[in-house]
Write an enzyme that holds these catalytic residues in place. Sequence first.
Site, PDB file in Angstrom:
ATOM      1  N   CYS A 159      -2.334 -12.830   3.663  1.00 57.05           N
ATOM      2  CA  CYS A 159      -1.857 -11.951   2.597  1.00 57.05           C
ATOM      3  C   CYS A 159      -2.510 -12.415   1.304  1.00 57.05           C
ATOM      4  O   CYS A 159      -2.381 -13.583   0.933  1.00 57.05           O
ATOM      5  CB  CYS A 159      -0.338 -12.031   2.499  1.00 57.05           C
ATOM      6  SG  CYS A 159       0.272 -11.079   1.103  1.00 57.05           S
ATOM      7  N   HIS A 176       0.296  -4.487   7.773  1.00 55.07           N
ATOM      8  CA  HIS A 176       0.241  -5.944   7.787  1.00 55.07           C
ATOM      9  C   HIS A 176       1.518  -6.451   8.445  1.00 55.07           C
ATOM     10  O   HIS A 176       2.584  -5.841   8.318  1.00 55.07           O
ATOM     11  CB  HIS A 176       0.117  -6.482   6.364  1.00 55.07           C
ATOM     12  CG  HIS A 176      -1.290  -6.428   5.843  1.00 55.07           C
ATOM     13  ND1 HIS A 176      -1.753  -7.252   4.861  1.00 55.07           N
ATOM     14  CD2 HIS A 176      -2.340  -5.649   6.195  1.00 55.07           C
ATOM     15  CE1 HIS A 176      -3.028  -6.987   4.610  1.00 55.07           C
ATOM     16  NE2 HIS A 176      -3.414  -6.006   5.400  1.00 55.07           N
ATOM     17  N   ASN A 210      -3.036  -8.937   8.213  1.00 54.96           N
ATOM     18  CA  ASN A 210      -3.329  -7.827   9.121  1.00 54.96           C
ATOM     19  C   ASN A 210      -2.644  -7.926  10.492  1.00 54.96           C
ATOM     20  O   ASN A 210      -2.585  -9.000  11.097  1.00 54.96           O
ATOM     21  CB  ASN A 210      -4.838  -7.767   9.372  1.00 54.96           C
ATOM     22  CG  ASN A 210      -5.599  -7.314   8.153  1.00 54.96           C
ATOM     23  OD1 ASN A 210      -5.272  -6.296   7.554  1.00 54.96           O
ATOM     24  ND2 ASN A 210      -6.610  -8.074   7.767  1.00 54.96           N
ATOM     25  N   HIS A 216      -2.675   1.282   8.299  1.00 61.82           N
ATOM     26  CA  HIS A 216      -3.189  -0.082   8.143  1.00 61.82           C
ATOM     27  C   HIS A 216      -1.990  -0.971   7.785  1.00 61.82           C
ATOM     28  O   HIS A 216      -1.633  -1.121   6.630  1.00 61.82           O
ATOM     29  CB  HIS A 216      -4.237  -0.059   7.015  1.00 61.82           C
ATOM     30  CG  HIS A 216      -4.897  -1.370   6.730  1.00 61.82           C
ATOM     31  ND1 HIS A 216      -6.260  -1.547   6.826  1.00 61.82           N
ATOM     32  CD2 HIS A 216      -4.402  -2.561   6.326  1.00 61.82           C
ATOM     33  CE1 HIS A 216      -6.571  -2.791   6.485  1.00 61.82           C
ATOM     34  NE2 HIS A 216      -5.463  -3.432   6.165  1.00 61.82           N
ATOM     35  N   ARG A 243     -14.430  -7.777   7.759  1.00 68.13           N
ATOM     36  CA  ARG A 243     -14.432  -7.544   6.301  1.00 68.13           C
ATOM     37  C   ARG A 243     -13.037  -7.843   5.705  1.00 68.13           C
ATOM     38  O   ARG A 243     -12.831  -8.880   5.101  1.00 68.13           O
ATOM     39  CB  ARG A 243     -14.841  -6.082   5.996  1.00 68.13           C
ATOM     40  CG  ARG A 243     -15.337  -5.864   4.568  1.00 68.13           C
ATOM     41  CD  ARG A 243     -14.262  -5.918   3.497  1.00 68.13           C
ATOM     42  NE  ARG A 243     -13.213  -4.918   3.675  1.00 68.13           N
ATOM     43  CZ  ARG A 243     -12.105  -4.878   2.940  1.00 68.13           C
ATOM     44  NH1 ARG A 243     -11.874  -5.764   1.987  1.00 68.13           N
ATOM     45  NH2 ARG A 243     -11.183  -3.951   3.171  1.00 68.13           N
ATOM     46  N   ASP A 244     -12.095  -6.965   5.918  1.00 68.00           N
ATOM     47  CA  ASP A 244     -10.770  -7.152   5.317  1.00 68.00           C
ATOM     48  C   ASP A 244     -10.180  -8.497   5.744  1.00 68.00           C
ATOM     49  O   ASP A 244      -9.553  -9.196   4.941  1.00 68.00           O
ATOM     50  CB  ASP A 244      -9.851  -5.998   5.751  1.00 68.00           C
ATOM     51  CG  ASP A 244      -8.483  -6.056   5.109  1.00 68.00           C
ATOM     52  OD1 ASP A 244      -8.399  -6.430   3.935  1.00 68.00           O
ATOM     53  OD2 ASP A 244      -7.497  -5.749   5.794  1.00 68.00           O
TER      54      ASP A 244
HETATM   55 MG    MG Z   1      -5.539  -5.477   5.438  1.00 66.85          MG
END
Ligand code: MG
Length: 311
Positions: free
Chosen positions: A251, A220, A260, A218, A23-24
């Site tokens: 990003c 990055h 991520n 979470h 998803r992300d």
């Molecule tokens: Mg993310």
Amino acid sequence: MAARPKALAKFPRRVTVYDVGPRDGLQNESRTISLEMKLEYIRGLKQAGLAQIEAGAFVRPDRVPQMADSDQVFRAISAEKSFAGPTYWALVPNRRGLERALEVGARAIGVFTAASESFNQRNIGMTIADSLAEIREVLREARKLKLQTRAYLSTVFGCPFEGEMSPKHAIDAAQRLLDLGAHQVSLGDTIGVATPKGVDLVLPKLISKNPAARIAVHFHDTRGTALANTLRSLEYGITNIDSSAGGVGGCPFAPAATGNLATEDLVYMLQGMGIETGVDLDRLCETSLRLHQSMGRPLSSRYLMAYAAKC
Ligand code: MG
């Protein structure tokens, strides 16, 4: 159980990895992939031992075309035995999204808002207060239905429009999400600017008021600090960590930059420290390589590069 070196005693013995790649990750890639490939990717994550997988989002398909097939993804997950086992998370922006997720069998729901007002306005066209009001309703419904819930808080450590964020502001927003009933809040470094000092400014206050199990991080890796921040978070007792297989997901504000933290890089570090994840690193790498191949995407995970180069 084997004795642990004294220096590692401060770290948890086990960490739960939330793989947000499907998803992300995919949402922030310019290339789209077929439903078939997406399902193969998700199945691969399951077979590699990931127990928490963010599989789709019930947002507007015209705004987020990469997630337009989330209903088919969840239907397949609910119907096919080959997917059984993990918890599959669905991102929902509002009550309509929740309805759509429930129709296709989702039982674990993610909601989202931001610590930065400008980011929230530009990302979802709502003030933080309005988004919290909507989240309250979604969480109320989710509680009635006994769904699992997590709330993503973006721009905790920095915002592309406002710059550095006030730690107090981010802490208050995270606490608000927990008080609204989210089982867990995931603290997002959306543009990858955090350093361990930022972690030191945010985590202790939240940890002093809430069980560590209710907090996730979470990070990055845009500037190469994701693992350092993760390590610092582990020292505070955090055991829920978001990452994406292969580091998929650029990003959203800088197309050339990586996003991520890669699950491979995370799992490699944790395994080396004797921290259990339940993830089979070789199987994960094979899944990520297949995905990269089918997308024609260059590798960004350091571990995956080394794996592919057999070094
Ligand atoms: Mg993310």
